[in-house]
Each structure stands twice: as structure tokens, then as C-alpha cells.
Design a protein around this motif. Structure first.
Motif, PDB file in Angstrom:
ATOM      1  N   ALA A  46      13.242  -0.701  -4.187  1.00 50.43           N
ATOM      2  CA  ALA A  46      12.812  -2.026  -3.756  1.00 50.43           C
ATOM      3  C   ALA A  46      12.047  -1.972  -2.433  1.00 50.43           C
ATOM      4  N   LEU A  47      12.466  -1.108  -1.518  1.00 53.52           N
ATOM      5  CA  LEU A  47      11.784  -1.004  -0.235  1.00 53.52           C
ATOM      6  C   LEU A  47      10.343  -0.549  -0.423  1.00 53.52           C
ATOM      7  N   GLU A  48      10.153   0.517  -1.193  1.00 57.93           N
ATOM      8  CA  GLU A  48       8.797   1.020  -1.442  1.00 57.93           C
ATOM      9  C   GLU A  48       7.968  -0.021  -2.192  1.00 57.93           C
ATOM     10  N   ALA A  49       8.582  -0.709  -3.133  1.00 58.64           N
ATOM     11  CA  ALA A  49       7.873  -1.740  -3.889  1.00 58.64           C
ATOM     12  C   ALA A  49       7.461  -2.891  -2.979  1.00 58.64           C
ATOM     13  N   THR A  50       8.322  -3.261  -2.045  1.00 64.02           N
ATOM     14  CA  THR A  50       8.004  -4.321  -1.097  1.00 64.02           C
ATOM     15  C   THR A  50       6.830  -3.919  -0.216  1.00 64.02           C
ATOM     16  N   LEU A  51       6.860  -2.685   0.271  1.00 64.45           N
ATOM     17  CA  LEU A  51       5.754  -2.207   1.100  1.00 64.45           C
ATOM     18  C   LEU A  51       4.456  -2.164   0.303  1.00 64.45           C
ATOM     19  N   ALA A  52       4.529  -1.679  -0.927  1.00 66.51           N
ATOM     20  CA  ALA A  52       3.332  -1.597  -1.772  1.00 66.51           C
ATOM     21  C   ALA A  52       2.765  -2.987  -2.059  1.00 66.51           C
TER      22      ALA A  52
ATOM     23  N   ALA B 119       1.077  -4.321   1.001  1.00 71.26           N
ATOM     24  CA  ALA B 119      -0.168  -3.608   1.294  1.00 71.26           C
ATOM     25  C   ALA B 119      -1.271  -3.969   0.310  1.00 71.26           C
ATOM     26  N   GLY B 120      -0.919  -4.513  -0.835  1.00 75.65           N
ATOM     27  CA  GLY B 120      -1.919  -4.937  -1.808  1.00 75.65           C
ATOM     28  C   GLY B 120      -2.813  -3.818  -2.299  1.00 75.65           C
ATOM     29  N   GLY B 121      -2.264  -2.621  -2.430  1.00 73.69           N
ATOM     30  CA  GLY B 121      -3.042  -1.502  -2.939  1.00 73.69           C
ATOM     31  C   GLY B 121      -3.854  -0.773  -1.884  1.00 73.69           C
TER      32      GLY B 121
ATOM     33  N   PRO C  65      -3.963   1.857   0.780  1.00 68.17           N
ATOM     34  CA  PRO C  65      -3.111   2.966   1.247  1.00 68.17           C
ATOM     35  C   PRO C  65      -2.959   3.027   2.766  1.00 68.17           C
ATOM     36  N   ALA C  66      -4.000   2.661   3.495  1.00 68.95           N
ATOM     37  CA  ALA C  66      -3.905   2.678   4.956  1.00 68.95           C
ATOM     38  C   ALA C  66      -2.919   1.620   5.447  1.00 68.95           C
ATOM     39  N   LEU C  67      -2.970   0.444   4.847  1.00 71.31           N
ATOM     40  CA  LEU C  67      -2.037  -0.614   5.224  1.00 71.31           C
ATOM     41  C   LEU C  67      -0.611  -0.237   4.829  1.00 71.31           C
ATOM     42  N   PHE C  68      -0.452   0.373   3.656  1.00 67.86           N
ATOM     43  CA  PHE C  68       0.863   0.837   3.226  1.00 67.86           C
ATOM     44  C   PHE C  68       1.441   1.799   4.259  1.00 67.86           C
ATOM     45  N   ALA C  69       0.638   2.764   4.700  1.00 64.32           N
ATOM     46  CA  ALA C  69       1.093   3.743   5.692  1.00 64.32           C
ATOM     47  C   ALA C  69       1.453   3.064   7.007  1.00 64.32           C
ATOM     48  N   GLU C  70       0.658   2.071   7.397  1.00 64.51           N
ATOM     49  CA  GLU C  70       0.924   1.351   8.635  1.00 64.51           C
ATOM     50  C   GLU C  70       2.229   0.554   8.547  1.00 64.51           C
ATOM     51  N   LEU C  71       2.452  -0.126   7.429  1.00 60.16           N
ATOM     52  CA  LEU C  71       3.690  -0.883   7.231  1.00 60.16           C
ATOM     53  C   LEU C  71       4.903   0.042   7.208  1.00 60.16           C
ATOM     54  N   ARG C  72       4.757   1.162   6.545  1.00 57.12           N
ATOM     55  CA  ARG C  72       5.853   2.134   6.465  1.00 57.12           C
ATOM     56  C   ARG C  72       6.193   2.662   7.862  1.00 57.12           C
ATOM     57  N   ALA C  73       5.157   2.995   8.634  1.00 57.26           N
ATOM     58  CA  ALA C  73       5.367   3.492   9.995  1.00 57.26           C
ATOM     59  C   ALA C  73       6.026   2.435  10.871  1.00 57.26           C
ATOM     60  N   SER C  74       5.612   1.187  10.705  1.00 55.57           N
ATOM     61  CA  SER C  74       6.198   0.093  11.469  1.00 55.57           C
ATOM     62  C   SER C  74       7.680  -0.076  11.139  1.00 55.57           C
ATOM     63  N   TYR C  75       8.002   0.017   9.857  1.00 58.15           N
ATOM     64  CA  TYR C  75       9.398  -0.071   9.428  1.00 58.15           C
ATOM     65  C   TYR C  75      10.202   1.063  10.064  1.00 58.15           C
ATOM     66  N   LEU C  76       9.677   2.288   9.980  1.00 66.73           N
ATOM     67  CA  LEU C  76      10.371   3.433  10.568  1.00 66.73           C
ATOM     68  C   LEU C  76      10.602   3.243  12.062  1.00 66.73           C
ATOM     69  N   GLU C  77       9.584   2.786  12.749  1.00 66.94           N
ATOM     70  CA  GLU C  77       9.686   2.573  14.191  1.00 66.94           C
ATOM     71  C   GLU C  77      10.735   1.512  14.516  1.00 66.94           C
ATOM     72  N   SER C  78      10.742   0.434  13.773  1.00 64.91           N
ATOM     73  CA  SER C  78      11.703  -0.645  14.015  1.00 64.91           C
ATOM     74  C   SER C  78      13.133  -0.189  13.770  1.00 64.91           C
ATOM     75  N   VAL C  79      13.341   0.532  12.673  1.00 67.82           N
ATOM     76  CA  VAL C  79      14.683   1.039  12.383  1.00 67.82           C
ATOM     77  C   VAL C  79      15.113   2.027  13.459  1.00 67.82           C
ATOM     78  N   ALA C  80      14.216   2.936  13.834  1.00 64.96           N
ATOM     79  CA  ALA C  80      14.540   3.928  14.873  1.00 64.96           C
ATOM     80  C   ALA C  80      14.903   3.251  16.189  1.00 64.96           C
TER      81      ALA C  80
END
Length: 100
Positions: free
Chosen positions: A7-13, A16-18, A20-35
Motif C-alpha cells: 500500500a505504501l508503494e502504491a500510494t507513492l506511485a 507521483a502519477g507515473g 519517476p522523478a516525483l516518485f523518488a522525491e516522495l519516497r525520499a521525503s517519506y524516508l527523511e520524515s520517518v528518520a
């Protein structure tokens, strides 16, 4: 608790609306926030700071549809400030998500 793509990956995808750069940015933001919240938990010495960081993790989990993070945040809320087992599990979750 091991990180499972879903579900997490699906939410990010979906967010990002397809793109890939936005997907990577959202994923990095999530990682940073959790960290950041894990770091705050590891330094918390009072109930207030511990609960605030755990609630922020719970909010991230809800926003990004991460059942694993939600369960870990709830464990933190049930635990005492500085609970090493909770922090270790959260760090393991973050490491597994980072590697995935």
C-alpha cells in the motif's frame, strides 16, 4: 517486523502519477520524515516528547498507508520513553525500506 512493499508503494506511485522523478522525491521525503521522528524518539526523555514523535509517526503511517509503520508507532505509544526495542524495530523498518 519486516518491510513489505504494498500500500505504501502504491500510494507513492499514485501520488507521483507515473513520474519517476516525483516518485523518488516522495519516497525520499517519506524516508527523511520517518528518520527524523525516529531520531526524536531516540532522544526523548519525557512522555511528552516521546508521544509527540510517536504520534507524528502514526500520522505519517496513515498518510502513506503504511500498516507496518502504524503498528510500530502504536507500539511506541504503548512504550516508555527511550524504549530500546521500539527504537530498534523502527530503525530496522527504516533500513529495510531504504534498501527496497
Amino acid at each position: 517486523m519486516a518491510y513489505e512493499a504494498g500500500a505504501l508503494e502504491a500510494t507513492l506511485a499514485a501520488a507521483a502519477g507515473g513520474d519517476p522523478a516525483l516518485f523518488a522525491e516522495l519516497r525520499a521525503s517519506y524516508l527523511e520524515s520517518v528518520a527524523r521522528q525516529i531520531d526524536l524518539l531516540s532522544r526523548a526523555r519525557c512522555d511528552g516528547n516521546w508521544n509527540l514523535a510517536a504520534m507524528r509517526l502514526k500520522g505519517l503511517a496513515a498518510s502513506f498507508h503504511s500498516a507496518e509503520l502504524l503498528a510500530l508507532a502504536e507500539r511506541a505509544l504503548e512504550g516508555a520513553p527511550g524504549e530500546p526495542s521500539v527504537i530498534r524495530r523502527l530503525q530496522a523498518y527504516l533500513a529495510e525500506f531504504s534498501a527496497a
